[in-house]
Write an enzyme that holds these catalytic residues in place. Structure first.
Site, mmCIF file in Angstrom:
data_model
loop_
_atom_site.group_PDB
_atom_site.id
_atom_site.type_symbol
_atom_site.label_atom_id
_atom_site.label_comp_id
_atom_site.label_asym_id
_atom_site.label_seq_id
_atom_site.Cartn_x
_atom_site.Cartn_y
_atom_site.Cartn_z
ATOM 1 N N GLU A 273 -3.972 1.405 -6.680
ATOM 2 C CA GLU A 273 -2.816 0.583 -7.239
ATOM 3 C C GLU A 273 -2.593 0.795 -8.758
ATOM 4 O O GLU A 273 -3.617 1.530 -9.104
ATOM 5 C CB GLU A 273 -3.074 -0.930 -7.218
ATOM 6 C CG GLU A 273 -3.128 -1.552 -5.693
ATOM 7 C CD GLU A 273 -1.469 -1.561 -5.191
ATOM 8 O OE1 GLU A 273 -0.741 -1.381 -6.441
ATOM 9 O OE2 GLU A 273 -1.192 -1.922 -4.221
ATOM 10 N N CYS B 116 0.940 -1.225 0.080
ATOM 11 C CA CYS B 116 -0.068 0.115 -0.068
ATOM 12 C C CYS B 116 0.851 1.200 -0.136
ATOM 13 O O CYS B 116 1.804 1.419 0.905
ATOM 14 C CB CYS B 116 -0.826 -0.064 1.254
ATOM 15 S SG CYS B 116 -1.983 1.433 1.290
#
Length: 227
Positions: free
Chosen positions: A105, A2
């Protein structure tokens, strides 16, 4: 992993979602990046209620010689977090909720990075499983920092990456934050992939690729060019 996320939910909605006595004075942020301050909830002792606190993203172990190590410790792997020297003490005693309502992402195609935005289908804010630590710099200043725990990706994220942040269910917040809980056998079962059926994803513009950009434009859906 992340490496970038959002927190656009503000005010009373956050206080209600995380059972806080005080309403956080939190501004919306559309492009939160490592080394920046991130919103967290922690419970530093059994005598206190949940506390809203801003922590530097990138955990700096208490024994670190240099603050720069934090940039390398923005994430901690669920599989090894209980043993790694940088994280094991915090895993036992200093756990927190890192508050978000979406994260990014990237898909690589033809040498380009296309960002995609993941969020809950009901658009509610949620909590990453986090750890926090205190570090004293050479001038005596105390810096509070944190990391986000990651696990294997669920079905909605795995086409892009093999890891995802651990997203905790609200029913597990109390256990994760409990000051007196340190047993790995109680905590490790929480560090699992989140239910993909509760999540949605859509492509966004490359505006978010530049960390200096922090505006609603970062999360506006765009059409993918499939040519």
């Amino acid at each position: 992993m992340c490496g970038r996320f959002t927190l656009t939910t503000i005010g009373v909605s956050l206080a209600r979602a995380f059972d806080l006595d005080d309403v956080p004075t939190q501004e919306a942020s559309y492009n939160i990046a490592p080394t920046q301050l991130v919103a967290t909830v922690l419970n530093p002792s059994t005598e206190t209620e949940r506390q809203w606190q801003l922590l530097r993203w990138g955990l700096i172990p208490s024994w670190a010689k240099d603050i720069k190590i934090g940039a390398k410790l923005i994430n901690a792997r669920a599989e090894t977090v209980a043993e790694k020297p940088a994280f094991r003490s915090a895993f036992r005693r200093r756990r927190c909720l890192v508050i978000a309502d979406g994260f990014y992402e990237w898909r690589r195609k033809d040498g380009k990075k296309q960002p995609l935005y993941f969020h809950m289908k009901d658009k509610r804010p949620f909590a990453f499983a986090g750890l926090w630590e205190l570090w004293k710099n050479p001038t005596g200043e105390i810096i509070a920092s944190c990391t986000i725990i990651t696990t294997v990706a669920n079905d909605i994220i795995s086409p892009l990456h093999d890891r995802m942040p651990v997203i905790l269910e609200p029913r597990d917040y109390d256990l994760w934050l409990h000051h007196q809980v340190s047993q790995r056998e109680l905590l490790q079962p929480l560090l699992i992939p989140y239910d993909a059926q509760k999540m949605s994803v859509y492509p966004v513009s490359t505006t978010v690729n530049n960390v200096r950009n922090n505006s609603p434009e970062c999360i506006i859906p765009v059409e993918l060019d499939n040519n």
